[in-house]
Design an enzyme around this catalytic site. Structure first.
Site, PDB file in Angstrom:
ATOM      1  N   SER A 411       0.839  -1.207   0.000  1.00 30.32           N
ATOM      2  CA  SER A 411       0.000   0.000   0.000  1.00 30.32           C
ATOM      3  C   SER A 411       0.876   1.260   0.000  1.00 30.32           C
ATOM      4  O   SER A 411       1.996   1.226   0.513  1.00 30.32           O
ATOM      5  CB  SER A 411      -0.876  -0.030   1.250  1.00 30.32           C
ATOM      6  OG  SER A 411      -1.974   0.816   1.110  1.00 30.32           O
ATOM      7  N   PRO A 412       0.374   2.365  -0.549  1.00 29.75           N
ATOM      8  CA  PRO A 412       1.165   3.599  -0.497  1.00 29.75           C
ATOM      9  C   PRO A 412       1.392   4.056   0.939  1.00 29.75           C
ATOM     10  O   PRO A 412       0.444   4.134   1.706  1.00 29.75           O
ATOM     11  CB  PRO A 412       0.283   4.609  -1.253  1.00 29.75           C
ATOM     12  CG  PRO A 412      -1.081   4.006  -1.308  1.00 29.75           C
ATOM     13  CD  PRO A 412      -0.902   2.525  -1.239  1.00 29.75           C
ATOM     14  N   CYS A 414       3.644   7.017   3.120  1.00 29.64           N
ATOM     15  CA  CYS A 414       4.602   8.116   3.261  1.00 29.64           C
ATOM     16  C   CYS A 414       5.717   7.709   4.214  1.00 29.64           C
ATOM     17  O   CYS A 414       5.434   7.191   5.295  1.00 29.64           O
ATOM     18  CB  CYS A 414       3.909   9.317   3.897  1.00 29.64           C
ATOM     19  SG  CYS A 414       3.383  10.495   2.710  1.00 29.64           S
ATOM     20  N   GLN A 489       1.872   7.070  -6.950  1.00 27.97           N
ATOM     21  CA  GLN A 489       0.684   7.730  -6.407  1.00 27.97           C
ATOM     22  C   GLN A 489       0.936   9.236  -6.370  1.00 27.97           C
ATOM     23  O   GLN A 489       1.860   9.697  -5.695  1.00 27.97           O
ATOM     24  CB  GLN A 489       0.356   7.243  -5.000  1.00 27.97           C
ATOM     25  CG  GLN A 489      -0.970   7.828  -4.496  1.00 27.97           C
ATOM     26  CD  GLN A 489      -1.262   7.518  -3.031  1.00 27.97           C
ATOM     27  OE1 GLN A 489      -0.472   7.864  -2.158  1.00 27.97           O
ATOM     28  NE2 GLN A 489      -2.387   6.876  -2.753  1.00 27.97           N
ATOM     29  N   TYR A 570      -7.180  15.017   1.589  1.00 28.26           N
ATOM     30  CA  TYR A 570      -6.224  15.878   0.871  1.00 28.26           C
ATOM     31  C   TYR A 570      -6.978  16.698  -0.186  1.00 28.26           C
ATOM     32  O   TYR A 570      -8.209  16.665  -0.238  1.00 28.26           O
ATOM     33  CB  TYR A 570      -5.089  15.022   0.291  1.00 28.26           C
ATOM     34  CG  TYR A 570      -4.289  14.326   1.382  1.00 28.26           C
ATOM     35  CD1 TYR A 570      -3.638  15.081   2.373  1.00 28.26           C
ATOM     36  CD2 TYR A 570      -4.224  12.942   1.469  1.00 28.26           C
ATOM     37  CE1 TYR A 570      -2.936  14.461   3.399  1.00 28.26           C
ATOM     38  CE2 TYR A 570      -3.518  12.310   2.501  1.00 28.26           C
ATOM     39  CZ  TYR A 570      -2.879  13.077   3.459  1.00 28.26           C
ATOM     40  OH  TYR A 570      -2.193  12.477   4.488  1.00 28.26           O
ATOM     41  N   ARG A 618      -7.557   6.573  -5.657  1.00 27.68           N
ATOM     42  CA  ARG A 618      -7.837   6.187  -4.267  1.00 27.68           C
ATOM     43  C   ARG A 618      -8.937   7.090  -3.732  1.00 27.68           C
ATOM     44  O   ARG A 618      -8.858   8.314  -3.860  1.00 27.68           O
ATOM     45  CB  ARG A 618      -6.582   6.284  -3.389  1.00 27.68           C
ATOM     46  CG  ARG A 618      -6.854   5.886  -1.940  1.00 27.68           C
ATOM     47  CD  ARG A 618      -5.616   5.640  -1.101  1.00 27.68           C
ATOM     48  NE  ARG A 618      -5.326   4.210  -1.004  1.00 27.68           N
ATOM     49  CZ  ARG A 618      -4.670   3.623  -0.002  1.00 27.68           C
ATOM     50  NH1 ARG A 618      -4.200   4.344   0.992  1.00 27.68           N
ATOM     51  NH2 ARG A 618      -4.451   2.335   0.013  1.00 27.68           N
ATOM     52  N   GLY A 711      -0.517  -2.326   4.202  1.00 29.54           N
ATOM     53  CA  GLY A 711       0.403  -1.246   4.523  1.00 29.54           C
ATOM     54  C   GLY A 711       1.304  -1.647   5.670  1.00 29.54           C
ATOM     55  O   GLY A 711       2.414  -2.164   5.481  1.00 29.54           O
TER      56      GLY A 711
HETATM   57  C1  LIG Z   1       3.132   5.338   7.796  1.00 26.17           C
HETATM   58  C2  LIG Z   1       1.972   5.390   6.870  1.00 26.17           C
HETATM   59  C3  LIG Z   1       1.979   6.246   5.781  1.00 26.17           C
HETATM   60  C4  LIG Z   1       0.924   6.290   4.887  1.00 26.17           C
HETATM   61  N1  LIG Z   1       0.988   7.079   3.774  1.00 26.17           N
HETATM   62  C5  LIG Z   1       0.034   6.995   2.810  1.00 26.17           C
HETATM   63  C6  LIG Z   1       0.186   7.646   1.570  1.00 26.17           C
HETATM   64  O1  LIG Z   1       1.189   8.273   1.301  1.00 26.17           O
HETATM   65  N2  LIG Z   1      -0.804   7.556   0.671  1.00 26.17           N
HETATM   66  C7  LIG Z   1      -1.943   6.832   0.923  1.00 26.17           C
HETATM   67  O2  LIG Z   1      -2.833   6.780   0.083  1.00 26.17           O
HETATM   68  N3  LIG Z   1      -2.089   6.172   2.078  1.00 26.17           N
HETATM   69  C8  LIG Z   1      -1.126   6.219   3.011  1.00 26.17           C
HETATM   70  N4  LIG Z   1      -1.242   5.496   4.178  1.00 26.17           N
HETATM   71  C9  LIG Z   1      -2.402   4.606   4.333  1.00 26.17           C
HETATM   72  C10 LIG Z   1      -2.043   3.177   3.884  1.00 26.17           C
HETATM   73  O3  LIG Z   1      -1.826   3.103   2.495  1.00 26.17           O
HETATM   74  C11 LIG Z   1      -3.155   2.194   4.231  1.00 26.17           C
HETATM   75  O4  LIG Z   1      -4.314   2.550   3.519  1.00 26.17           O
HETATM   76  C12 LIG Z   1      -3.448   2.186   5.718  1.00 26.17           C
HETATM   77  O5  LIG Z   1      -2.256   2.107   6.486  1.00 26.17           O
HETATM   78  C13 LIG Z   1      -4.342   0.991   6.083  1.00 26.17           C
HETATM   79  O6  LIG Z   1      -3.738  -0.207   5.714  1.00 26.17           O
HETATM   80  P1  LIG Z   1      -2.960  -1.158   6.764  1.00 26.17           P
HETATM   81  O7  LIG Z   1      -3.940  -1.483   7.837  1.00 26.17           O
HETATM   82  O8  LIG Z   1      -2.593  -2.361   5.937  1.00 26.17           O
HETATM   83  O9  LIG Z   1      -1.773  -0.425   7.276  1.00 26.17           O
HETATM   84  C14 LIG Z   1      -0.190   5.463   5.101  1.00 26.17           C
HETATM   85  C15 LIG Z   1      -0.206   4.611   6.210  1.00 26.17           C
HETATM   86  C16 LIG Z   1       0.862   4.550   7.072  1.00 26.17           C
HETATM   87  C17 LIG Z   1       0.819   3.565   8.218  1.00 26.17           C
END
Ligand SMILES: Cc1cc2nc3c(=O)[nH]c(=O)nc-3n(C[C@H](O)[C@H](O)[C@H](O)COP(=O)(O)O)c2cc1C
Ligand SMILES: Cc1cc2nc3c(=O)[nH]c(=O)nc-3n(C[C@H](O)[C@H](O)[C@H](O)COP(=O)(O)OP(=O)(O)OC[C@H]3O[C@@H](n4cnc5c(N)ncnc54)[C@H](O)[C@@H]3O)c2cc1C
Length: 783
Positions: A411-412, A414, A489, A570, A618, A711
């Site tokens: 997953s994306p 940051c 992204q 955003y 997204r 993620g």
């Molecule tokens: C450290 C961190 C940074 C993230 N940055 C982004 C991002 O840049 N773009 C985005 O669409 N989602 C971002 N997310 C959301 C994740 O892509 C994901 O949707 C979210 O963490 C839920 O999935 P998970 O439970 O597998 O972590 C971020 C999540 C985390 C934990």
């Protein structure tokens, strides 16, 4: 001690029994408005686990109940001329009337006073009681009398249902999904004693109307059901007993206790019949109350303990019931599914049953599910093995001309580690190692289209040559060393810009070094956040040009796919949500207006991005906030992007407003992906608290998403996909040649570990009552 109990249903009677056992000297009276044997409904159902509880708390009533029980292990799903059976479920049924008579008898034996035909109108007559148990059922008079205190929330669900019975014998919990000229009808049926089965019929309100049931009396509506399900009933009649068609009320009460009064059973909270837990919840409430009364020094302390200790369990069951009822309400979404995939969806609808768990119990069924999945993949032109297919997670997927070797996605995320938007060594190692870990698709973090488009000073960007060269290095590494594809992204932070690095305070405004921010409307994220400037036409044109320029740079870097970030509050999300868009021009107002600018950007990107490469968007499929985006809006949003040429909708949720109320839990966003995929008919990727490959396979096999992104699990485990491949023996997974000895070892070990794990699980699983009964009645083999 004096205890008054209003209501002689399962909750009232069982609490009387347990409290009387605990305090033989207490004066306990149950007041029931009906006659002793004047009970409605047909059968009730308990799981083996619930019966274990009954055995522990009152063995005599347990023994009498189980003597009369019907047991079954299988769930059978009938759909479009097919039937799929899955064993190992361990359920028992008995008649509601029989259950109540047993509980009444046991209560009397212990010295409880039972007063029938006593319709209690005022609890004032119990002024001298130490405890008043309110167990007066779903339409609780006393809950409603103190509505301001108990604060019940009643969610009247849309589907119509009626509780009926039949003499048709059944050897499984049976779901029948029946197409009719009016629409789909569902029967939930199970046997509860010899020659008697419960039949709950359910349908959506439109089908109900079209079938003309509104105008039918009880007998006529039973006859209509007998006609619809006649092919299965084999001449057995449909029986009625106050079998009126109703909407199910999902009830939750904020408080369960008032002074010395306590709500139990349906009076306090309900759970949809599709998980068969109403009577179970009622009796387990009685157990929890008795436990609290045993432990606590005073009645007041006991009631507090009961409420505190029991709430989580009840809410968990209600959540499972909610998920299940939503599945049944939207059964039309799956009506075009392959029957075996449909049956898999029925089995796994409420999260407790999963792909791995079914593999243990019903390996042939799961093989059939895998084969159906592989057939769909083959129909898309892939030469995959249909006889002995890989698990769904390791099936390929094509989006335009991009082929993914598997469906596990990083997953994306940051990393907040760029300098002036330039990804550095950290990023190369970060993306590189996840690439080597076997995922089919890697997303970049939100990469910003301009300096003032960044969320934080640490965000990556793609607006200059230095950034382009740095991204090119990463993309080249991915392509040179793996079979993975990489998706860029692109985003703009909008009103969440100029904020601190995650570890310094997520979404908190920078104290120094910030920059001016923009949004759809001038509304700050937190009350003390910077107020964004409302975008005018010039700003909209400038940002659009920045997006297009970044996409062109992305193509020059060699990215395989492009995602437009329209989620999480955003900039583009701030246009879509009515909570953050209060514009009065053509870019505000209706959803169509609010989507206009994001779609303009998307169109600009789609024209700039090569037509053979896919694009995704997204979205936040719900704002988790009153007045915000809902799942139904998400379907419309997805359709609008699909019409504009999107290949995949990446379904996330929330983060729009700081005071949203997300309901977290395992796979908590997956229902939105399910809704978008199967209503808007567009490919989706789901994400959000998906932590195991078992969950990934469950989601894919049930048709709730086409790709699954993880993620946080990938943050701590870059090799997540490779390990999962070893578990499922998916030999074809890509592994860099440098790592092949490791791959060979884990594949070898996993095969053994999996075998041991399965043997252990099978050994550890206690025999279900159905299995024990079958063994006890089996004729002895001739010696
Ligand atoms: C450290 C961190 C940074 C993230 N940055 C982004 C991002 O840049 N773009 C985005 O669409 N989602 C971002 N997310 C959301 C994740 O892509 C994901 O949707 C979210 O963490 C839920 O999935 P998970 O439970 O597998 O972590 C971020 C999540 C985390 C934990
Ligand atoms: C018509 C109907 C049929 C059902 N059929 C089934 C079924 O077939 N299978 C199944 O699993 N579940 C069935 N249920 C649901 C299931 O019965 C409940 O989830 C479960 O019984 C809850 O137990 P309870 O003790 O909280 O409430 P209830 O079983 O509803 O018991 C409440 C009792 O309180 C009495 N009462 C109400 N107000 C007063 C008053 N003011 N004074 C005195 N007494 C009062 C009522 O007469 C009733 O006997 C049915 C429910 C209804 C309403």
């Amino acid at each position: 001690m004096k205890i008054a109990i209003i209501g002689g249903g399962p909750a009232g009677l069982y609490s009387a029994i347990l409290l009387k056992k605990q305090r033989p000297d207490a004066e306990i009276t149950v007041y029931e408005r009906n006659r002793a044997d004047d009970t409605f409904g047909f059968g009730v159902v308990f799981s083996d686990a619930t019966l274990d509880n009954f055995e522990k708390y009152d063995p005599p009533s347990y023994r009498r109940i189980t003597q009369e029980f019907a047991y079954w292990d299988d769930i059978a799903v009938h759909f479009r001329g097919t039937v799929h059976r899955v064993g190992g479920n361990g359920f028992c049924g008995c008649s509601r009337r029989g259950l109540l008579l047993i509980l009444q008898e046991r209560a009397r034996e212990l010295g409880v006073t039972l007063i029938f035909e006593a319709d209690i109108e005022d609890e004032g007559r119990f002024a001298d009681a130490d405890l008043v148990v309110i167990a007066d059922g779903i339409n609780s008079r006393f809950r409603d009398k103190y509505i301001a205190h108990f604060q019940p929330e009643v969610d009247l669900r849309s589907n119509m249902f009626a509780w009926m019975g039949s003499t048709r014998p059944l050897d499984a919990f049976t779901f029948i999904f029946q197409e009719t000229e009016w629409g789909p009808f569902i029967a939930h049926a199970y046997q509860y004693e010899a020659g008697r089965s419960t039949w709950i019929f359910e349908t959506d309100p439109e089908t109900f109307k079209r079938a003309g049931i509104t105008g039918l009396n009880e007998k006529q509506s039973a006859e209509r059901m007998a006609e619809i399900f006649g092919w299965f009933l084999e001449g057995h009649p449909i029986l009625t007993n106050r079998s009126m068609w109703r909407n199910f009320p999902m009830i939750r009460s904020k408080r369960w206790v008032k002074d010395n009064m306590v709500l139990l059973g349906d009076a306090k909270a309900t759970a949809h019949f599709s998980i068969g837990s109403g009577t179970k919840l009622a009796m387990e409430d009685a157990i929890a109350l008795a436990d609290a009364m045993q432990r606590a020094p005073t009645v007041a302390a006991a009631l507090e303990q009961y409420e505190q200790g029991r709430r989580e369990e009840v809410e968990k069951t209600q959540h499972a019931a909610d998920v299940s009822l939503v599945w049944f309400e939207h059964v039309d979404r799956f009506w075009n599914f392959d029957p075996v995939q449909f049956a898999f969806g029925v089995m796994t609808r409420a999260k407790a049953i999963t792909y791995d768990n079914l593999t243990l119990r019903a390996p042939d069924f799961v093989r059939e599910v895998d084969q159906a999945f592989a057939r769909q993949v083959r129909a898309k032109g892939f030469d995959v093995d249909v006889e002995k297919p890989s698990a769904p997670m390791f099936q390929p997927l094509r989006l335009r001309e991009m082929t993914l070797v598997n469906r596990a996605v990083v997953s994306p995320m940051c990393m907040y580690s760029a300098r002036e938007g330039v990804p550095g060594d950290f990023h190369l190692v970060h993306y590189g190692s996840r690439t080597l870990g076997g995922a089919g698709l890697i997303f970049t973090e939100m990469t910003c289209v301009g300096r003032d488009a960044r969320i934080t000073p640490g965000c990556t960007g793609l607006w200059n040559d230095e950034q382009q060269a740095a991204w090119r290095r990463i993309v080249d590494f991915v392509h040179a060393n793996s079979a993975a594809k990489i998706c860029l992204q692109l985003g703009h932070a909008g009103r969440k810009g100029a904020t601190k690095l995650m570890w310094d305070g997520m979404d908190r405004p920078l104290e120094e070094g910030g920059w001016d921010i923009i949004s759809a409307s001038p509304i700050p994220y937190f009350p003390d956040s910077q107020v964004p400037r409302e975008m005018d036409r010039a700003a909209m044109d400038r940002v659009k040009a920045e997006f297009v320029a970044a996409a062109e740079r992305g193509e020059a870097c060699g990215f395989d796919m492009l995602e437009l970030h329209c989620a999480h509050g955003y900039l583009l999300a701030s246009f879509i949500s009515p909570l953050t868009n209060q514009r009065t021009d053509a870019y505000g107002g209706s959803l169509e207006g609010r989507l206009r600018y994001p779609l303009e950007i998307f169109d600009g990107l789609r024209s700039a991005w090569p037509s053979h490469k896919p694009m995704s968007v997204r979205i936040s499929a719900t704002d988790w906030a009153d007045g915000g985006i809902t799942g139904d809006d998400a379907v419309k949003i997805a359709r609008a992007f699909a019409e504009a040429g999107v290949d995949l909708v990446d379904v996330s949720t929330g983060q729009t407003v700081h005071d949203s109320q997300p309901v977290y839990g395992r796979m908590f966003q997956t229902p939105f992906s399910d809704q978008v995929r199967n209503e808007a008919r567009v490919a989706t990727m789901c994400v959000g608290n998906i932590t195991t490959s078992d969950q990934v396979n469950t989601i894919l096999a049930a048709g709730r998403a086409d790709l699954v992104a993880l993620g946080r699990p990938h943050l701590v485990d870059p090799g997540f996909a490779l390990k999962a491949a070893a578990w499922y023996a998916a030999e074809g997974v890509f592994c860099p040649p440098q790592y092949l000895p490791g791959k060979e070892q884990i594949f070898r070990n996993s095969e053994r570990e999996r075998q041991e794990f399965e043997e252990l699980k099978i050994k550890a699983k206690p025999k279900t009552r159905a299995e024990l009964k079958a063994e006890a009645t089996k004729p002895l083999a001739a010696e």
